[in-house]
Design a protein around this motif. Structure first.
Motif, PDB file in Angstrom:
ATOM      1  N   GLU A 163       0.835  -1.159   0.050  1.00  0.00           N
ATOM      2  CA  GLU A 163      -0.043  -0.035  -0.060  1.00  0.00           C
ATOM      3  C   GLU A 163       0.886   1.280  -0.142  1.00  0.00           C
ATOM      4  OE1 GLU A 163      -2.776  -0.323   3.268  1.00  0.00           O
ATOM      5  OE2 GLU A 163      -3.716  -1.768   2.357  1.00  0.00           O
ATOM      6  N   LEU A 164       1.735   1.361  -0.850  1.00  0.00           N
ATOM      7  CA  LEU A 164       2.658   2.460  -1.002  1.00  0.00           C
ATOM      8  C   LEU A 164       3.531   2.972   0.027  1.00  0.00           C
ATOM      9  CD1 LEU A 164       0.142   4.750  -3.248  1.00  0.00           C
ATOM     10  CD2 LEU A 164       2.065   3.340  -4.114  1.00  0.00           C
ATOM     11  N   LYS A 165       3.684   1.849   1.037  1.00  0.00           N
ATOM     12  CA  LYS A 165       4.493   2.357   2.054  1.00  0.00           C
ATOM     13  C   LYS A 165       6.134   2.108   1.835  1.00  0.00           C
ATOM     14  CE  LYS A 165       1.164   1.012   5.503  1.00  0.00           C
ATOM     15  NZ  LYS A 165       0.601   0.173   6.721  1.00  0.00           N
ATOM     16  N   THR A 166       6.560   1.370   0.794  1.00  0.00           N
ATOM     17  CA  THR A 166       7.623   1.431   0.498  1.00  0.00           C
ATOM     18  C   THR A 166       7.619   1.001  -1.111  1.00  0.00           C
ATOM     19  OG1 THR A 166       7.802  -1.052   0.918  1.00  0.00           O
ATOM     20  CG2 THR A 166       8.511   0.321   2.515  1.00  0.00           C
ATOM     21  N   GLY A 167       9.174   1.077  -1.566  1.00  0.00           N
ATOM     22  CA  GLY A 167       9.155   0.784  -2.875  1.00  0.00           C
ATOM     23  C   GLY A 167       9.793   1.806  -3.841  1.00  0.00           C
ATOM     24  N   THR A 168      10.051   1.546  -5.132  1.00  0.00           N
ATOM     25  CA  THR A 168      10.562   2.593  -6.094  1.00  0.00           C
ATOM     26  C   THR A 168       9.782   2.889  -7.143  1.00  0.00           C
ATOM     27  OG1 THR A 168      11.923   0.808  -7.135  1.00  0.00           O
ATOM     28  CG2 THR A 168      12.912   2.070  -5.488  1.00  0.00           C
ATOM     29  N   LEU A 169      10.152   3.804  -7.852  1.00  0.00           N
ATOM     30  CA  LEU A 169       9.273   4.371  -8.855  1.00  0.00           C
ATOM     31  C   LEU A 169      10.096   5.045  -9.956  1.00  0.00           C
ATOM     32  CD1 LEU A 169       6.472   4.714 -10.577  1.00  0.00           C
ATOM     33  CD2 LEU A 169       6.295   7.078  -9.498  1.00  0.00           C
ATOM     34  N   SER A 170      10.492   4.402 -11.140  1.00  0.00           N
ATOM     35  CA  SER A 170      11.362   4.777 -12.081  1.00  0.00           C
ATOM     36  C   SER A 170      10.885   5.954 -13.196  1.00  0.00           C
ATOM     37  CB  SER A 170      12.247   3.778 -12.650  1.00  0.00           C
ATOM     38  OG  SER A 170      12.861   2.891 -11.705  1.00  0.00           O
ATOM     39  N   LEU A 171      11.075   6.949 -13.221  1.00  0.00           N
ATOM     40  CA  LEU A 171      10.487   7.983 -14.181  1.00  0.00           C
ATOM     41  C   LEU A 171      11.502   8.435 -15.040  1.00  0.00           C
ATOM     42  CD1 LEU A 171       8.942  10.148 -11.383  1.00  0.00           C
ATOM     43  CD2 LEU A 171       7.838   8.290 -12.593  1.00  0.00           C
ATOM     44  N   GLY A 172      10.928   8.620 -16.366  1.00  0.00           N
ATOM     45  CA  GLY A 172      11.982   9.253 -17.526  1.00  0.00           C
ATOM     46  C   GLY A 172      11.335  10.155 -18.279  1.00  0.00           C
ATOM     47  N   GLY A 173      12.194  11.048 -18.817  1.00  0.00           N
ATOM     48  CA  GLY A 173      11.693  12.166 -19.529  1.00  0.00           C
ATOM     49  C   GLY A 173      12.509  13.096 -20.378  1.00  0.00           C
ATOM     50  N   SER A 174      12.356  14.000 -21.100  1.00  0.00           N
ATOM     51  CA  SER A 174      13.259  14.655 -21.864  1.00  0.00           C
ATOM     52  C   SER A 174      13.697  15.746 -20.800  1.00  0.00           C
ATOM     53  CB  SER A 174      12.580  15.323 -23.147  1.00  0.00           C
ATOM     54  OG  SER A 174      11.508  16.266 -22.723  1.00  0.00           O
ATOM     55  N   SER A 175      14.765  16.481 -21.461  1.00  0.00           N
ATOM     56  CA  SER A 175      15.553  17.473 -20.660  1.00  0.00           C
ATOM     57  C   SER A 175      14.474  18.566 -20.048  1.00  0.00           C
ATOM     58  CB  SER A 175      16.576  18.258 -21.327  1.00  0.00           C
ATOM     59  OG  SER A 175      15.977  18.823 -22.580  1.00  0.00           O
ATOM     60  N   TYR A 215       2.579  -4.356 -15.704  1.00  0.00           N
ATOM     61  CA  TYR A 215       1.516  -4.218 -14.669  1.00  0.00           C
ATOM     62  C   TYR A 215       1.915  -2.732 -14.040  1.00  0.00           C
ATOM     63  CZ  TYR A 215      -0.597  -4.413  -9.875  1.00  0.00           C
ATOM     64  OH  TYR A 215      -1.274  -3.995  -8.762  1.00  0.00           O
ATOM     65  N   LEU A 216       0.956  -1.846 -14.095  1.00  0.00           N
ATOM     66  CA  LEU A 216       0.879  -0.548 -13.833  1.00  0.00           C
ATOM     67  C   LEU A 216       0.931  -0.503 -12.307  1.00  0.00           C
ATOM     68  CD1 LEU A 216       1.369   2.265 -14.748  1.00  0.00           C
ATOM     69  CD2 LEU A 216      -1.191   2.741 -15.210  1.00  0.00           C
ATOM     70  N   SER A 217       2.042   0.004 -11.383  1.00  0.00           N
ATOM     71  CA  SER A 217       1.780  -0.329  -9.990  1.00  0.00           C
ATOM     72  C   SER A 217       0.896   0.672  -9.417  1.00  0.00           C
ATOM     73  CB  SER A 217       3.283  -0.113  -9.431  1.00  0.00           C
ATOM     74  OG  SER A 217       3.743   1.048  -9.621  1.00  0.00           O
ATOM     75  N   LYS A 218       0.562   0.664  -8.193  1.00  0.00           N
ATOM     76  CA  LYS A 218      -0.144   1.640  -7.463  1.00  0.00           C
ATOM     77  C   LYS A 218       0.676   3.110  -7.437  1.00  0.00           C
ATOM     78  CE  LYS A 218      -3.162  -1.090  -4.266  1.00  0.00           C
ATOM     79  NZ  LYS A 218      -3.470  -1.507  -3.220  1.00  0.00           N
ATOM     80  N   ALA A 219       1.688   2.941  -7.141  1.00  0.00           N
ATOM     81  CA  ALA A 219       2.685   4.025  -7.354  1.00  0.00           C
ATOM     82  C   ALA A 219       2.628   4.768  -8.539  1.00  0.00           C
ATOM     83  CB  ALA A 219       4.299   3.862  -6.902  1.00  0.00           C
ATOM     84  N   ALA A 220       2.801   3.923  -9.643  1.00  0.00           N
ATOM     85  CA  ALA A 220       2.526   4.470 -10.814  1.00  0.00           C
ATOM     86  C   ALA A 220       1.272   5.326 -11.238  1.00  0.00           C
ATOM     87  CB  ALA A 220       3.169   3.801 -12.195  1.00  0.00           C
ATOM     88  N   ARG A 221       0.058   4.763 -10.841  1.00  0.00           N
ATOM     89  CA  ARG A 221      -1.091   5.204 -10.946  1.00  0.00           C
ATOM     90  C   ARG A 221      -1.277   6.396 -10.051  1.00  0.00           C
ATOM     91  NH1 ARG A 221      -2.474  -0.403 -10.617  1.00  0.00           N
ATOM     92  NH2 ARG A 221      -3.443  -0.066  -8.741  1.00  0.00           N
ATOM     93  N   ALA A 222      -0.746   6.307  -8.890  1.00  0.00           N
ATOM     94  CA  ALA A 222      -0.976   7.440  -7.990  1.00  0.00           C
ATOM     95  C   ALA A 222      -0.164   8.628  -8.598  1.00  0.00           C
ATOM     96  CB  ALA A 222      -0.259   7.296  -6.708  1.00  0.00           C
ATOM     97  N   PHE A 223       1.079   8.543  -9.268  1.00  0.00           N
ATOM     98  CA  PHE A 223       1.765   9.685  -9.651  1.00  0.00           C
ATOM     99  C   PHE A 223       1.285  10.300 -11.023  1.00  0.00           C
ATOM    100  CE2 PHE A 223       5.354  11.705 -11.767  1.00  0.00           C
ATOM    101  CZ  PHE A 223       6.092  12.103 -10.617  1.00  0.00           C
ATOM    102  N   ILE A 224       0.573   9.316 -11.806  1.00  0.00           N
ATOM    103  CA  ILE A 224      -0.221   9.785 -13.172  1.00  0.00           C
ATOM    104  C   ILE A 224      -1.394  10.656 -12.385  1.00  0.00           C
ATOM    105  CG2 ILE A 224      -1.849   9.323 -14.698  1.00  0.00           C
ATOM    106  CD1 ILE A 224       0.014   6.896 -15.174  1.00  0.00           C
ATOM    107  N   GLU A 225      -1.994  10.184 -11.385  1.00  0.00           N
ATOM    108  CA  GLU A 225      -3.298  11.007 -11.080  1.00  0.00           C
ATOM    109  C   GLU A 225      -2.847  12.210 -10.359  1.00  0.00           C
ATOM    110  OE1 GLU A 225      -5.444   8.350  -8.044  1.00  0.00           O
ATOM    111  OE2 GLU A 225      -5.789   6.885  -9.833  1.00  0.00           O
ATOM    112  N   LEU A 226      -1.722  12.281  -9.662  1.00  0.00           N
ATOM    113  CA  LEU A 226      -1.359  13.440  -8.990  1.00  0.00           C
ATOM    114  C   LEU A 226      -0.918  14.513  -9.909  1.00  0.00           C
ATOM    115  CD1 LEU A 226      -0.252  14.960  -6.544  1.00  0.00           C
ATOM    116  CD2 LEU A 226       1.757  14.067  -6.817  1.00  0.00           C
ATOM    117  N   GLY A 227      -0.103  14.117 -10.987  1.00  0.00           N
ATOM    118  CA  GLY A 227       0.167  15.017 -12.108  1.00  0.00           C
ATOM    119  C   GLY A 227      -1.018  15.493 -12.760  1.00  0.00           C
ATOM    120  N   ASN A 228      -2.010  14.734 -13.234  1.00  0.00           N
ATOM    121  CA  ASN A 228      -3.015  15.238 -13.823  1.00  0.00           C
ATOM    122  C   ASN A 228      -3.978  16.157 -12.950  1.00  0.00           C
ATOM    123  OD1 ASN A 228      -2.407  13.738 -15.955  1.00  0.00           O
ATOM    124  ND2 ASN A 228      -3.921  12.298 -15.938  1.00  0.00           N
TER     125      ASN A 228
END
Length: 315
Positions: free
Chosen positions: A86-98, A297-310
């Protein structure tokens, strides 16, 4: 098969038995024996050893596709069980242009860390090819980009729409008489320039203007080329660059006009040396998307990050 796939995959990645052996911390003879055993199990060669570097046989390509499918299943299972925390631990790897790494991700990561302090965010900057490869290799969970198109391997999740405008050095004579088309920084930052009352500049007026242009591989390269061609001229390129902020600084120094995303204007100093113009071409509108690997599999962390960004962009 399962005990041998890591060794086969290492040879595939390194395209060399000696490099793969070093990577896997075993001797080259032991690795070669393992590969031969895998080939005996399926009855056909996996690698064409007559080429330098070594390549896959047609059957070997199928074998590697199967290995990638196995790895993806394994990663999906691991991510699923990590989500049980439940998003208590883990990592989220993000990528993007400059641009996104410099001006979009920092605020989002800060907000995300405030909500989920136990999740570590890793951020990597790269071009479109590097970001795509990272997604497919599983190094990135999530990429924010404009140039990654949805296809058989990539799925896009809408983030927002952005506008592209033209920036022209103020000392260029072409600006004379175009005052009614010039849009102010405040109008760009507030998006008031998008209103119907603000006219788009006739782009054909810039046919003799030198341009600063992004290098091939950047979405803006093809987009700006087509916009100018549709206006009846080919761009006269003064210099090619591969970094957005570099191109902006060069244009500000008076070396050429530049197609830029409207959002970046807010990052300019107040002493900038550019006039800005609205464009009326359909290619001056483009989507920014979150990109993920299809089937992963789109993790809860990734889904939470997307929701936060939007949420942040629409509030």
């Amino acid at each position: 098969m399962l005990e041998k796939i890591e060794y086969v995959y290492a040879v595939y990645q390194e395209r060399s038995f000696s490099k793969a052996a070093k990577k896997m911390f075993i001797s080259q003879p032991a690795l070669s024996k393992m590969i031969r055993k895998a080939e005996q199990d399926i009855g056909v060669p996996i690698f064409d050893r007559s080429t330098i570097p070594i390549t896959l046989t047609p059957e070997g390509k199928k074998y590697i596709e199967a290995i990638k499918a196995i790895y993806q299943i394994e990663n999906n299972v691991l991510r699923y069980f990590k989500d049980l925390k439940e998003l208590k631990t883990g990592t989220l790897s993000l990528g993007g242009s400059s641009y996104f790494c410099s001006f979009v991700f920092p605020d989002l990561i800060s907000r995300f860390n405030d909500l989920y302090p136990g999740i570590q965010c890793d951020l990597t900057e790269g071009n479109v090819q590097e970001l795509r490869k990272g997604l497919l290799d599983g190094r990135f969970d999530l990429v924010l980009e404009t140039g990654l198109q949805e296809d058989r391997d990539i799925k896009n999740i809408y983030y927002r729409t952005e506008r592209i405008i033209l920036a022209v050095p103020k000392n260029y004579s072409v600006n004379a008489g175009l005052e009614k088309y010039q849009i102010l920084r405040e109008s760009i930052n507030s998006q008031a320039f998008l209103g119907l009352s603000v006219p788009a500049v006739p782009l054909e007026l810039f046919r003799d203007t030198p341009f600063v242009k992004m290098k091939p591989g950047n979405d803006m390269f093809g987009r700006s080329t087509q916009i100018c061609l549709d206006a009846g001229f080919a761009m006269k390129v003064k210099i090619y660059v591969d970094q957005v902020m570099t191109s902006l600084n060069i244009a500000s120094a008076g070396m050429g006009a530049l197609f830029i995303r409207a959002d970046i204007v807010q990052c300019l100093s107040q002493s900038d040396n550019l006039y800005f113009y609205k464009l009326g071409h359909p290619l001056a509108v483009r989507e920014i998307n979150w990109a993920v690997k299809k089937g992963s599999y789109l993790s809860k962390a990734a889904r939470a990050f997307i929701e936060l960004g939007n949420f942040a962009i629409n509030r």
